[in-house]
Design an enzyme around this catalytic site. Structure first.
Site, PDB file in Angstrom:
ATOM      1  N   ARG A 114       7.446  16.056  23.559  1.00  0.00           N
ATOM      2  CA  ARG A 114       6.511  17.034  23.835  1.00  0.00           C
ATOM      3  C   ARG A 114       5.021  16.943  23.314  1.00  0.00           C
ATOM      4  O   ARG A 114       4.708  15.827  22.504  1.00  0.00           O
ATOM      5  CB  ARG A 114       7.132  18.265  23.134  1.00  0.00           C
ATOM      6  CG  ARG A 114       8.574  18.527  23.561  1.00  0.00           C
ATOM      7  CD  ARG A 114       8.258  19.417  25.121  1.00  0.00           C
ATOM      8  NE  ARG A 114       9.760  19.757  25.433  1.00  0.00           N
ATOM      9  CZ  ARG A 114      10.048  20.638  26.338  1.00  0.00           C
ATOM     10  NH1 ARG A 114       9.037  20.946  27.181  1.00  0.00           N
ATOM     11  NH2 ARG A 114      11.316  20.925  26.880  1.00  0.00           N
ATOM     12  N   ASP A 169       0.769  -1.185  -0.060  1.00  0.00           N
ATOM     13  CA  ASP A 169       0.059  -0.175   0.190  1.00  0.00           C
ATOM     14  C   ASP A 169       0.923   1.333  -0.025  1.00  0.00           C
ATOM     15  O   ASP A 169       0.486   2.174  -0.582  1.00  0.00           O
ATOM     16  CB  ASP A 169      -1.160   0.073   1.152  1.00  0.00           C
ATOM     17  CG  ASP A 169      -2.058  -0.884   0.880  1.00  0.00           C
ATOM     18  OD1 ASP A 169      -2.309  -1.477  -0.150  1.00  0.00           O
ATOM     19  OD2 ASP A 169      -3.124  -0.784   1.975  1.00  0.00           O
ATOM     20  N   THR A 209      -8.937   3.715   6.608  1.00  0.00           N
ATOM     21  CA  THR A 209      -8.530   2.700   7.216  1.00  0.00           C
ATOM     22  C   THR A 209      -6.758   2.432   7.710  1.00  0.00           C
ATOM     23  O   THR A 209      -6.386   1.280   7.977  1.00  0.00           O
ATOM     24  CB  THR A 209      -8.858   1.440   6.164  1.00  0.00           C
ATOM     25  OG1 THR A 209      -8.061   1.578   4.996  1.00  0.00           O
ATOM     26  CG2 THR A 209     -10.375   1.267   6.343  1.00  0.00           C
ATOM     27  N   SER A 238      -5.610   3.901  12.929  1.00  0.00           N
ATOM     28  CA  SER A 238      -4.824   3.337  14.245  1.00  0.00           C
ATOM     29  C   SER A 238      -5.077   4.610  15.434  1.00  0.00           C
ATOM     30  O   SER A 238      -4.721   4.207  16.589  1.00  0.00           O
ATOM     31  CB  SER A 238      -3.532   3.452  13.821  1.00  0.00           C
ATOM     32  OG  SER A 238      -3.297   2.639  12.800  1.00  0.00           O
TER      33      SER A 238
END
Length: 270
Positions: A134, A50, A164, A169
């Site tokens: 940070r 991908d 997706t 995620s």
């Protein structure tokens, strides 16, 4: 005479081998195969996974051509064609006998004193923290109206195709690629509100780096652009859409979701 440009995962020997075999077969059939750098082509062939497809899609968008993905590696959402069937499907695509999917892409443009070339993405544009330990503070505006300021690792503006990928995620929703929408997803926000915001594709998002920490911008995971404090970027639908060749009888999107994420249950369950 038809011309094909190849984008190949050079670090994967199986991809290099598959690309060389495809080139030889196509050239024997009278197709011209070129390097994508500075060239134009009727079709871009991405050989790899991908990530390679994303590079191929960007190349294709600049050429105004569609892209076809030849899968070498793990199952993905974008690369569906097996190497053994690649030559036949490429020839069919060049002959206009393959369906072409036209999908939303996004573009990030600088505002004010910030300076960089517009960044095109098929999956997403991300503004994230530049320092590992940070947080970055990002002021979010939609169509000129203030929404919130995220203190987070970053903010993603994704397309349905990219829903997706990194956005998922980070906790974002899965959105059918047939939906025209932008998905704004904070990454690890240090605040109570941690949900995605789904916008109409005609809307635009402005992310401004505020606070004390600089940010960095990337499109589809490409090399990052530094954004000093005070920088702002506008993100919206790109004029150049992503166009790619769909394999005949390919499984529907949600069937690929079920397989990719190993969803429980069986189609025969009652």
């Amino acid at each position: 005479m038809s011309t094909v440009a190849f984008v190949v995962h050079e670090g994967r020997p199986a991809a290099v081998e598959a690309a060389e075999s495809l080139r030889a077969t196509l050239e024997a059939a009278g197709v011209t195969c070129v390097d994508p750098a500075g060239a134009s082509a009727d079709l871009v062939v991405a050989v790899g996974g991908d990530g390679t497809f994303l590079r191929g899609a960007r190349t294709a968008s600049r050429m105004g051509a569609p892209v076809i993905g030849v899968k070498v590696g793990r199952l993905g959402f974008l690369t569906e064609v097996e190497p053994a069937e690649g030559a036949d499907l490429i020839m069919a695509a060049l002959a206009g006998a393959m369906p072409i999917e036209d999908r939303l892409a996004v573009v990030a443009e600088p505002l004010g004193a910030t300076a960089f070339e517009p960044q095109w993405g098929m999956n997403e544009i991300m503004v994230e923290k530049g320092a590992r330990h940070r947080l970055v503070r990002l002021r979010v505006m939609v169509d000129g109206a203030y929404v919130t300021t995220f203190s987070a690792d970053g903010v993603i503006v994704a397309t349905p195709t990219g829903s997706t990928a990194y956005s998922f995620s980070a906790g974002g929703p899965i959105v059918s690629p047939s939906v025209e929408a932008l998905i704004v997803t904070p990454v690890a926000p240090h605040m109570v509100f941690d949900r995605s915001i789904v916008l109409d594709a005609t809307q635009s998002v402005v992310l401004e780096v505020v606070g004390d920490e600089a940010g960095i911008l990337s499109a589809d995971g490409r090399a990052a652009i530094e954004l000093p404090v005070g920088s702002a970027v506008r993100i919206g639908a790109a004029q150049d859409r992503a166009r790619f060749v769909a394999r005949p009888a390919a499984p529907p999107f949600l069937a690929r979701v079920r397989e990719k994420f190993d969803l429980p249950g069986d189609p025969g369950d009652r």
